[in-house]
Design an enzyme around this catalytic site. Structure first.
Site, PDB file in Angstrom:
ATOM      1  N   GLN A 107      -4.167  -1.070   9.785  1.00  0.00           N
ATOM      2  CA  GLN A 107      -4.036  -2.393   9.173  1.00  0.00           C
ATOM      3  C   GLN A 107      -4.583  -3.451  10.140  1.00  0.00           C
ATOM      4  O   GLN A 107      -4.183  -3.512  11.299  1.00  0.00           O
ATOM      5  CB  GLN A 107      -2.568  -2.674   8.829  1.00  0.00           C
ATOM      6  CG  GLN A 107      -2.322  -4.006   8.147  1.00  0.00           C
ATOM      7  CD  GLN A 107      -2.965  -4.087   6.749  1.00  0.00           C
ATOM      8  OE1 GLN A 107      -2.989  -3.107   6.003  1.00  0.00           O
ATOM      9  NE2 GLN A 107      -3.503  -5.248   6.418  1.00  0.00           N
ATOM     10  N   LYS A 161       0.829  -1.215   0.000  1.00  0.00           N
ATOM     11  CA  LYS A 161       0.000   0.000   0.000  1.00  0.00           C
ATOM     12  C   LYS A 161       0.860   1.260   0.000  1.00  0.00           C
ATOM     13  O   LYS A 161       0.608   2.191  -0.780  1.00  0.00           O
ATOM     14  CB  LYS A 161      -0.924  -0.002   1.229  1.00  0.00           C
ATOM     15  CG  LYS A 161      -2.009  -1.050   1.146  1.00  0.00           C
ATOM     16  CD  LYS A 161      -2.729  -1.250   2.480  1.00  0.00           C
ATOM     17  CE  LYS A 161      -3.674  -2.442   2.370  1.00  0.00           C
ATOM     18  NZ  LYS A 161      -4.343  -2.786   3.635  1.00  0.00           N
ATOM     19  N   ASP A 218     -10.406   3.279   4.342  1.00  0.00           N
ATOM     20  CA  ASP A 218     -10.711   1.842   4.250  1.00  0.00           C
ATOM     21  C   ASP A 218     -12.227   1.628   4.275  1.00  0.00           C
ATOM     22  O   ASP A 218     -12.698   0.519   4.012  1.00  0.00           O
ATOM     23  CB  ASP A 218     -10.074   1.093   5.434  1.00  0.00           C
ATOM     24  CG  ASP A 218      -8.968   0.150   4.984  1.00  0.00           C
ATOM     25  OD1 ASP A 218      -8.812  -0.041   3.758  1.00  0.00           O
ATOM     26  OD2 ASP A 218      -8.275  -0.399   5.858  1.00  0.00           O
TER      27      ASP A 218
END
Ligand code: NAP
Length: 300
Positions: free
Chosen positions: A104, A60, A127
């Site tokens: 994460q 990412k 996200d």
């Protein structure tokens, strides 16, 4: 059963589509910064040493830097307390140069994931996993959409798959994949069924489905023969193979898939998930700086 209409059948190459999206994004960012604009900022928080998480974060942050983003890559110790992680998220979420902030997952077991996700300001929740974004999606007003389902929708769209009226089956009901996937398919006017570990008669549901998203998190748990010949099969599963490499939730038995369209593992959903994180961050940046979201690249 009349199969779903598909303009571009066959392999759904998420790697190639990702390149097209990322190229378009890099051009947009370069034009913006050349004109004196502030570059988009992405902050990623990781807690602990999980090797798979480290790989995902590296993918990412590398992709974000390649697209011209400013990246803050924050790694907290495995033993970080809930308050310490909340403090890190709070500090990053308040920074004026951070447009997108993500945590994460998974985090170590002593931490409360839900409470951590709520510490991410909704307008920076790139996200799309917080309660605000889930609520917006639930009422049919998608905003920053969860990256994996958004990437799958982009793949379906790029292949000209007509979802309106299609029988879609989502296998899995997680917060990250299954639930938002079902909402996005519903939003595209598909007739959606969600299956899970307690579902009865799964083979019958699969045989009836025109679009199947498999997100059970079980390596090779469905044989390629489970699907109708005209089906579109999206394999979300990613599992390390003994001896190296990756496998998905679908086992094609080493044969060319006998369905109308399918995603490979690797190179299908995975790259699109990373790409949608960047696309969401650009969208969050645009809301603050006054530019439109990125349009989907034209399919070749
Ligand atoms: P998860 O949280 O473990 O959820 C799995 C879901 O599958 C659950 O809802 C579970 O049902 C259901 N399930 C399990 N066994 C089943 C069975 N035999 N029949 C029907 N349903 C079954 O996993 P996740 O986070 O959604 O991830 C799923 C997979 O996608 C994993 O392999 C993950 O690594 C992968 N993934 C890939 C990407 C990507 O970028 N490609 C992104 C995210 C995740 P219950 O709810 O009843 O337990």
């Amino acid at each position: 059963m009349s199969p779903v209409a598909i303009a571009r059948p066959g392999l759904m190459d998420g790697k190639a589509l990702s390149v097209a999206w990322r190229d378009a994004l890099a051009l947009a960012v370069a034009a913006w910064t050349k004109a004196g604009g502030r570059p988009p900022g992405l902050a990623v928080v990781r807690v602990g040493d999980d090797p798979a998480s480290a790989v995902y974060v590296r993918q990412k942050t590398l992709a974000a830097r390649e697209a011209g983003f400013e990246v803050s890559d924050v790694v907290l110790n495995e033993s970080a307390t809930q308050d310490q992680v909340l403090a890190a998220l709070g500090e990053l979420g308040a920074r004026s140069d951070v447009d997108g902030l993500m945590l994460q997952l998974p985090v170590p077991g002593h931490l409360v994931t839900d409470a951590l996700l709520e510490a991410i300001p909704p307008e920076r929740d790139v996200d799309g996993l917080g309660v605000w974004q889930a609520g917006r999606l639930g009422i049919g007003a998608p905003d920053l959409r969860p990256c994996t389902p958004a990437g799958i929708m982009a793949l379906l769209e790029a292949h000209g798959i007509v979802l309106a009226g299609a029988r879609a089956l989502v296998i899995g009901r997680s917060r990250i994949v299954g639930r938002p996937m079902a909402q996005l398919l519903l939003g595209a006017d598909a007739t959606v069924t969600v299956a899970h570990s307690r579902s009865r008669d799964l083979p019958d549901w699969i045989a009836e489905a025109e679009v199947v998203v498999v997100a059970a998190g079980r390596p090779g748990f469905l044989p390629g023969t489970a699907f109708a010949p005209g089906a579109v099969v999206i394999d979300v599963g990613i599992h390390p193979k003994p001896g190296g490499g990756l496998v998905g939730d679908v086992d094609w038995g080493g044969q060319a898939p006998a369905v109308a369209a399918w995603t490979p593992v690797p190179g299908g959903v995975g790259p699109m998930t990373v790409t949608m994180l960047l696309v969401n961050t650009w969208q969050a940046h645009g809301r603050r700086e006054g530019h439109p979201p990125l349009a989907a690249p034209v399919a070749s």
